[in-house]
Write an enzyme that holds these catalytic residues in place. Structure first.
Site, PDB file in Angstrom:
ATOM      1  CG  LEU A   1      -1.912  -1.113   1.401  1.00 28.49           C
ATOM      2  CD1 LEU A   1      -2.660  -0.972   2.717  1.00 28.49           C
ATOM      3  CD2 LEU A   1      -2.897  -1.143   0.235  1.00 28.49           C
ATOM      4  CG  ASP A   2       0.555   4.209  -3.012  1.00 36.19           C
ATOM      5  OD1 ASP A   2       1.377   3.375  -3.442  1.00 36.19           O
ATOM      6  OD2 ASP A   2      -0.304   4.755  -3.728  1.00 36.19           O
ATOM      7  CE  LYS A   3       5.194   9.129   4.582  1.00 37.47           C
ATOM      8  NZ  LYS A   3       6.118  10.276   4.426  1.00 37.47           N
TER       9      LYS A   3
ATOM     10  CB  THR B   1      -2.947   3.897   0.731  1.00 36.38           C
ATOM     11  OG1 THR B   1      -2.916   4.754  -0.406  1.00 36.38           O
ATOM     12  CG2 THR B   1      -4.176   3.009   0.658  1.00 36.38           C
TER      13      THR B   1
ATOM     14  NE  ARG C   1      -1.916   8.405  -4.990  1.00 39.30           N
ATOM     15  CZ  ARG C   1      -0.664   8.640  -4.582  1.00 39.30           C
ATOM     16  NH1 ARG C   1       0.114   7.634  -4.193  1.00 39.30           N
ATOM     17  NH2 ARG C   1      -0.202   9.880  -4.579  1.00 39.30           N
TER      18      ARG C   1
END
Length: 334
Positions: free
Chosen positions: A148-150, A152, A247
Site C-alpha cells: 500500500l502506498d505510504k 494509504t 489514484r
C-alpha cells in the site's frame, strides 16, 4: 530458449526469476531504463545493481545496464533475496488482524512506508515485521507480497514462509485475491463503472505513473457508496495491482482522490462549511484511500478467508464534514 546463467553461483542463491520481453517502444533505450519502465515497483538503482552483479541475460547473453536495446529482446532477470541483516528490526506497533504460522494480516496506518528505500531507510512496515516475526528476514521483502502506498491505510497480507509467499504471489497473478477499497473522489459521479487503461511510468516525470500505451494492463471497478454535492465516496475493487493504480485511474476519468498530492489537482472545499471546518478540510493532506476488505485462499488450507477494516479517524472526519455540508446545502431556501 535454453538459458545458462553466466553468474550461476549468484543465480542459485534464491530470490525471484523474471522472464520479460521488452516492448517495441523501448527501442533505443538503455537496458536499465527499459527494465525500470517494466518494473516500476523497483528503483533504477536497484536494477542497475542487479545488472552489475551479473543477474541478467538478454537473449541468453550477459547484459550491461548501459547497452541500447532494440525492443522485443527476451530478458531473464534474477532478483536476489535480501541479505541477512540488510534491514534492521524495529519495535514499531502493528495492528494485527490475524496471524498463524503461514500468514500475517495487518491494518496499515496512513503515513507508514511499506519498506526501506532511498529517503526512507528505516521506520518502515518491513522493519516492524522483522521485529514481530524475525523469520521473515529470509523472505524477499520480508514476506510483503503486495504493498500500500505510504499514505494509504488498510489491510494487507504478509507471508511468513516461502511456500505461503509463492502461493499468495500466484493468487495475485491469477487475480484470485480480492482487494476492495473506499476512496473519496472529487466531483459528483453519476454511476459506477469499469476502467481499463494501461499504466506505466510517466514519460517525463519518472516518479509518477500514468495511463500510457506502453504500460501494463490495469483494470479497476468502482461503484458509488455515497453522494455529496461536489464529491463522491466510492467502493473500488482492483482486478490488477499496478503502482498507484486507483489514484491514476480515478484521475484519468477526471475524478481524482481528495488530498492526493501527486494526482489530485486543485482542492475543492465543500460548500456551507464554517471557517474552522474549512481549516479541518484543508489540513487533510493525503489521498483519501483505504483498503477496507481483503480476501484470498489460505495458502495452507485452501479455505477462503476475508477481513474488513473500518475507516481511520481522519477519513471519517472528512465524511462527517461532507455530510454537514450536504445537510446545510439541502436546507437552504430556493
Amino acid at each position: 530458449m535454453n538459458v545458462t546463467y553466466h553468474n550461476l553461483a549468484a543465480m542459485e542463491e534464491g530470490g525471484e526469476t523474471m522472464r520479460l520481453e521488452l516492448p517495441p517502444e523501448t527501442e533505443g533505450w538503455r537496458l536499465d531504463q527499459a527494465l525500470a519502465h517494466l518494473l516500476p515497483e523497483y528503483t533504477r538503482t536497484q536494477i542497475q545493481g542487479w545488472l552489475k552483479a551479473g543477474l541478467a541475460l538478454v537473449d541468453g547473453q550477459p547484459a550491461r545496464g548501459s547497452q541500447r536495446v532494440l525492443g522485443m529482446e527476451r530478458v531473464h532477470l534474477r532478483i536476489p533475496p535480501p541479505q541477512p541483516g540488510a534491514w534492521g528490526a524495529e519495535e514499531i506497533p502493528l495492528d494485527v488482524y490475524y496471524e498463524d504460522e503461514d500468514i500475517l494480516v495487518l491494518n496499515k496506518p496512513a503515513g507508514l512506508v511499506a519498506h526501506p528505500a532511498p529517503g526512507n531507510p528505516e521506520g518502515t512496515l518491513l522493519n516492524a515485521i522483522l521485529h514481530h516475526a524475525p523469520a521473515c528476514a529470509t523472505l524477499p521483502r520480508a514476506g510483503i507480497v503486495h504493498r500500500l502506498d505510504k499514505d494509504t491505510s488498510g489491510l494487507l497480507v504478509v507471508a511468513k514462509s516461502e511456500a505461503a509467499r509463492q502461493d499468495l504471489v500466484e493468487q495475485l497473478a491469477a487475480r484470485e485475491v480480492t482487494r476492495e477499497y473506499q476512496a473519496l473522489v472529487v466531483g459528483a459521479m453519476t454511476g459506477g463503472g469499469r476502467i481499463e487503461a494501461p499504466i506505466g511510468r510517466h514519460p517525463v516525470d519518472r516518479k509518477r505513473m500514468a495511463v500510457t500505451g506502453s504500460g501494463k494492463t490495469a483494470v479497476t471497478h468502482y461503484r458509488i457508496a455515497e453522494r455529496f454535492p461536489r464529491h463522491t465516496l466510492v467502493r473500488v475493487r482492483l482486478e490488477t495491482g499496478r503502482t498507484h493504480q486507483i489514484r491514476v485511474h480515478m484521475a484519468h476519468i477526471h475524478h481524482p482522490l481528495v488530498g492526493d498530492p501527486v494526482y489530485g489537482g486543485r482542492q475543492i472545499v465543500p460548500p456551507g462549511l464554517d471557517g474552522g471546518e474549512q481549516a479541518q478540510w484543508r489540513a487533510f493532506r493525503r489521498q483519501a484511500l483505504h483498503a477496507a476488505r481483503l480476501a484470498f485462499l489460505h495458502p495452507r488450507t485452501g479455505e477462503r478467508v476475508a477481513w474488513e477494516a473500518p475507516l481511520p479517524a481522519d477519513f471519517e472526519m472528512m465524511l462527517d464534514l461532507l455530510r454537514r455540508s450536504r445537510e446545510r446545502t439541502e436546507k437552504r431556501p430556493d
